[in-house]
Design a protein around this motif. Structure first.
Motif, PDB file in Angstrom:
ATOM      1  N   MET A  92       0.910  -1.080  -0.095  1.00  0.00           N
ATOM      2  CA  MET A  92      -0.067   0.012   0.065  1.00  0.00           C
ATOM      3  C   MET A  92       0.741   1.280  -0.028  1.00  0.00           C
ATOM      4  SD  MET A  92      -2.924   1.315   0.007  1.00  0.00           S
ATOM      5  CE  MET A  92      -4.227   0.151   0.443  1.00  0.00           C
ATOM      6  N   ALA A  93       1.673   1.248   0.915  1.00  0.00           N
ATOM      7  CA  ALA A  93       2.835   2.369   0.890  1.00  0.00           C
ATOM      8  C   ALA A  93       3.354   2.461  -0.483  1.00  0.00           C
ATOM      9  CB  ALA A  93       4.007   2.119   1.884  1.00  0.00           C
ATOM     10  N   LYS A  94       3.947   1.560  -1.120  1.00  0.00           N
ATOM     11  CA  LYS A  94       4.479   1.453  -2.575  1.00  0.00           C
ATOM     12  C   LYS A  94       3.317   2.296  -3.620  1.00  0.00           C
ATOM     13  CE  LYS A  94       7.529  -2.663  -2.083  1.00  0.00           C
ATOM     14  NZ  LYS A  94       7.685  -3.869  -2.513  1.00  0.00           N
ATOM     15  N   ALA A  95       2.269   1.935  -3.298  1.00  0.00           N
ATOM     16  CA  ALA A  95       1.108   2.529  -4.224  1.00  0.00           C
ATOM     17  C   ALA A  95       0.883   3.896  -4.290  1.00  0.00           C
ATOM     18  CB  ALA A  95      -0.004   1.450  -4.032  1.00  0.00           C
TER      19      ALA A  95
ATOM     20  N   ASP B 233     -11.913   9.012  -3.202  1.00  0.00           N
ATOM     21  CA  ASP B 233     -11.914  10.452  -3.497  1.00  0.00           C
ATOM     22  C   ASP B 233     -10.649  11.066  -3.470  1.00  0.00           C
ATOM     23  OD1 ASP B 233     -12.977  12.949  -3.912  1.00  0.00           O
ATOM     24  OD2 ASP B 233     -13.647  13.277  -1.720  1.00  0.00           O
ATOM     25  N   GLN B 234     -10.344  11.418  -4.572  1.00  0.00           N
ATOM     26  CA  GLN B 234      -8.740  11.906  -4.896  1.00  0.00           C
ATOM     27  C   GLN B 234      -8.560  13.585  -4.179  1.00  0.00           C
ATOM     28  OE1 GLN B 234      -6.234   9.991  -6.060  1.00  0.00           O
ATOM     29  NE2 GLN B 234      -7.634   8.566  -5.271  1.00  0.00           N
ATOM     30  N   THR B 235      -8.513  13.948  -3.097  1.00  0.00           N
ATOM     31  CA  THR B 235      -8.106  15.124  -2.698  1.00  0.00           C
ATOM     32  C   THR B 235      -6.706  15.543  -2.858  1.00  0.00           C
ATOM     33  OG1 THR B 235      -7.664  14.282  -0.355  1.00  0.00           O
ATOM     34  CG2 THR B 235      -9.644  14.902  -0.711  1.00  0.00           C
ATOM     35  N   LEU B 236      -5.880  14.206  -3.065  1.00  0.00           N
ATOM     36  CA  LEU B 236      -4.425  14.384  -3.533  1.00  0.00           C
ATOM     37  C   LEU B 236      -4.226  13.559  -4.462  1.00  0.00           C
ATOM     38  CD1 LEU B 236      -2.836  14.575   0.020  1.00  0.00           C
ATOM     39  CD2 LEU B 236      -3.060  16.491  -1.459  1.00  0.00           C
ATOM     40  N   VAL B 237      -3.239  14.009  -5.597  1.00  0.00           N
ATOM     41  CA  VAL B 237      -2.897  13.213  -6.841  1.00  0.00           C
ATOM     42  C   VAL B 237      -1.900  12.212  -6.488  1.00  0.00           C
ATOM     43  CG1 VAL B 237      -2.247  13.503  -9.240  1.00  0.00           C
ATOM     44  CG2 VAL B 237      -3.611  15.086  -8.167  1.00  0.00           C
ATOM     45  N   LEU B 238      -2.249  11.004  -6.726  1.00  0.00           N
ATOM     46  CA  LEU B 238      -1.338  10.158  -6.972  1.00  0.00           C
ATOM     47  C   LEU B 238       0.121  10.244  -7.576  1.00  0.00           C
ATOM     48  CD1 LEU B 238      -3.402   6.705  -6.792  1.00  0.00           C
ATOM     49  CD2 LEU B 238      -1.791   7.570  -4.965  1.00  0.00           C
ATOM     50  N   PRO B 239       1.313   9.730  -7.334  1.00  0.00           N
ATOM     51  CA  PRO B 239       2.455  10.108  -8.222  1.00  0.00           C
ATOM     52  C   PRO B 239       2.177   8.903  -9.335  1.00  0.00           C
ATOM     53  CG  PRO B 239       3.097   8.898  -6.324  1.00  0.00           C
ATOM     54  CD  PRO B 239       1.491   9.070  -6.168  1.00  0.00           C
ATOM     55  N   GLU B 240       2.993   9.684 -10.545  1.00  0.00           N
ATOM     56  CA  GLU B 240       2.897   8.922 -11.773  1.00  0.00           C
ATOM     57  C   GLU B 240       3.726   7.518 -11.729  1.00  0.00           C
ATOM     58  OE1 GLU B 240       0.904   9.098 -14.414  1.00  0.00           O
ATOM     59  OE2 GLU B 240      -0.129  11.105 -13.455  1.00  0.00           O
TER      60      GLU B 240
ATOM     61  N   ASN C 296       0.466  -2.237  -7.782  1.00  0.00           N
ATOM     62  CA  ASN C 296      -0.178  -1.811  -9.206  1.00  0.00           C
ATOM     63  C   ASN C 296      -1.738  -1.810  -8.841  1.00  0.00           C
ATOM     64  OD1 ASN C 296       2.141  -0.792 -10.313  1.00  0.00           O
ATOM     65  ND2 ASN C 296       2.520  -2.840 -11.493  1.00  0.00           N
ATOM     66  N   GLU C 297      -2.139  -2.926  -8.284  1.00  0.00           N
ATOM     67  CA  GLU C 297      -3.573  -3.201  -8.369  1.00  0.00           C
ATOM     68  C   GLU C 297      -4.173  -2.335  -7.361  1.00  0.00           C
ATOM     69  OE1 GLU C 297      -3.422  -8.207  -9.391  1.00  0.00           O
ATOM     70  OE2 GLU C 297      -2.868  -7.298  -7.445  1.00  0.00           O
ATOM     71  N   LEU C 298      -3.446  -2.024  -6.558  1.00  0.00           N
ATOM     72  CA  LEU C 298      -3.859  -1.048  -5.278  1.00  0.00           C
ATOM     73  C   LEU C 298      -3.984   0.184  -5.921  1.00  0.00           C
ATOM     74  CD1 LEU C 298      -2.056  -2.281  -2.017  1.00  0.00           C
ATOM     75  CD2 LEU C 298      -4.316  -2.391  -2.289  1.00  0.00           C
ATOM     76  N   ARG C 299      -3.150   0.630  -6.658  1.00  0.00           N
ATOM     77  CA  ARG C 299      -3.144   2.013  -7.353  1.00  0.00           C
ATOM     78  C   ARG C 299      -4.152   2.288  -8.186  1.00  0.00           C
ATOM     79  NH1 ARG C 299       1.056   5.753  -8.750  1.00  0.00           N
ATOM     80  NH2 ARG C 299       2.327   4.330  -7.796  1.00  0.00           N
ATOM     81  N   LYS C 300      -4.553   1.236  -8.895  1.00  0.00           N
ATOM     82  CA  LYS C 300      -5.691   1.033  -9.849  1.00  0.00           C
ATOM     83  C   LYS C 300      -7.009   1.288  -8.901  1.00  0.00           C
ATOM     84  CE  LYS C 300      -3.762  -1.487 -13.550  1.00  0.00           C
ATOM     85  NZ  LYS C 300      -3.584  -2.542 -14.329  1.00  0.00           N
ATOM     86  N   LEU C 301      -6.999   0.705  -7.838  1.00  0.00           N
ATOM     87  CA  LEU C 301      -8.279   0.564  -6.977  1.00  0.00           C
ATOM     88  C   LEU C 301      -8.528   2.014  -6.413  1.00  0.00           C
ATOM     89  CD1 LEU C 301      -8.316  -2.847  -5.396  1.00  0.00           C
ATOM     90  CD2 LEU C 301      -9.673  -2.133  -7.109  1.00  0.00           C
ATOM     91  N   ILE C 302      -7.319   2.477  -5.947  1.00  0.00           N
ATOM     92  CA  ILE C 302      -7.313   3.796  -5.289  1.00  0.00           C
ATOM     93  C   ILE C 302      -7.871   4.892  -6.274  1.00  0.00           C
ATOM     94  CG2 ILE C 302      -5.835   5.569  -4.291  1.00  0.00           C
ATOM     95  CD1 ILE C 302      -4.106   3.405  -3.054  1.00  0.00           C
TER      96      ILE C 302
END
Length: 341
Positions: free
Chosen positions: A241-244, A334-341, A323-329
């Motif tokens: 999860m931290a990596k995602a 609700d994206q209040t902060l943008v995930l890194p590319e 990667n799977e966690l990133r897609k689910l997030i």
């Protein structure tokens, strides 16, 4: 005739929470002819904010009712004309419950008993209570209080007399993106330049708000009274999860918190004697059902699990990678902060 909430009057305790919002959204989408949908909670500010999203002018069936499940009289008043109850109100933060134990007991146990009594004294027909994975073999007060709550709701089927009412429970793991959960916490903490990790070995079950809502509706439709439903869901490692969320910043180990487990259980080996596989879900049947268990297993093609079976996030068959966690997030949170590319 297919089961439906159209024409029904529903009350959601703790309805201003994350799951409450999603339930309201799903219920109006699936059952536009619902008669009344009452949001019962004690926080006026959250009710005001929710009313901006679901205004009465657009959602004619919705009502906002200020009240506390600790207040039996207020609860009974709110239940007048209600036939279906979803009990989502709880004091759920582990560390806060440890520091304020009686407040946790008043809400999670006495509040549950108040709701049961009030439902038995009104015309409620169907009650589903939300549980938590922390209620299985609990090591903290929150989990113990929710286990007691589960027992109260299940046993309520034994004291209903000739009333046309049933009580059931749904239990699931961490809801992805819910208030106070690890994902929004990590999304905020990454701005500080590091993520605090309690223990690198830690695992958790994972369920989306959407799937949590579907499970509640499944229990409303299919429960006979006294079942405890558990979903078949994947696990994740806290490090994945931290990596995602923040793969390129420091992950700082801070130590496990009081009352926290390395892995969560939803079914213990002791539960296995009464646990059945329903396909999409497991169910723990009541030890003293007021219906014929053989009829139940035939109706739902329920298969008993092996004696000694336990359902643990650390030994789960399915794990999500980063990667799977990133897609689910991205899909569910609700994206209040943008995930890194």
């Amino acid at each position: 005739m297919n089961w439906s909430l159209n024409g029904k009057s529903v009350l959601i305790t703790g309805g201003t929470g994350s799951l409450g919002h999603k339930l309201v959204e799903n219920i109006f989408l699936k059952y536009p002819q619902i008669n009344r949908l009452v949001i019962y909670s004690r926080d006026e500010q959250k009710q005001f904010q929710m009313s901006q999203i679901f205004p009465h002018t657009k959602y004619r069936a919705i009502r906002y009712f200020i009240g506390d499940i600790r207040d039996y009289n207020r609860l009974k008043t709110a239940l007048e004309g209600i036939d279906t109850v979803i009990h989502a109100a709880a004091m759920k933060h582990v560390d806060i419950a440890e520091y304020n134990p009686m407040e946790c007991i008043k809400t999670n146990i006495i509040g549950a008993e108040n709701l049961i009594r009030a439902c038995l004294e009104t015309d409620v027909e169907n009650v589903v209570a939300l549980s938590t994975d922390k209620a299985a073999a609990p090591i903290n007060l929150y989990g113990a209080s929710k286990l007691a709550s589960d027992k109260l709701f299940i046993a309520a089927n034994n004291i209903k007399g000739n009333r046309d009412i049933k009580f059931s429970v749904v239990r699931y793991g961490n809801v992805m993106g819910s208030n106070g959960s690890v994902i929004p916490f990590f999304l905020k903490k990454k701005a500080e330049g590091y993520l605090p990790i309690t223990d690198a070995r830690m695992t958790r079950f994972n369920i989306s708000l959407k799937d949590g809502c579907e499970m509640v509706l499944h229990a409303l439709e299919h429960a006979w009274g006294g079942e405890l439903f558990i979903p078949k869901i994947p696990s994740y490692s806290i490090m994945e999860m931290a990596k995602a969320i923040a793969p390129d910043i420091e992950h700082r180990i801070i130590g496990i918190r009081p009352g926290e487990k390395l892995h969560e259980e939803m079914i213990t080996a002791s539960d296995s004697f009464n646990t059945y596989d329903l396909g999409q879900y497991y169910t723990i049947l009541p030890q003293i059902p007021n219906w014929d268990p053989s009829e139940y297993t035939d109706r739902f093609k329920a298969k008993p699990v092996e004696v000694g079976f336990n359902y643990n996030s650390g030994t789960n068959e399915e794990f999500l990678n980063a990667n799977e966690l990133r897609k689910l997030i991205i899909e569910h949170v609700d994206q209040t902060l943008v995930l890194p590319e």
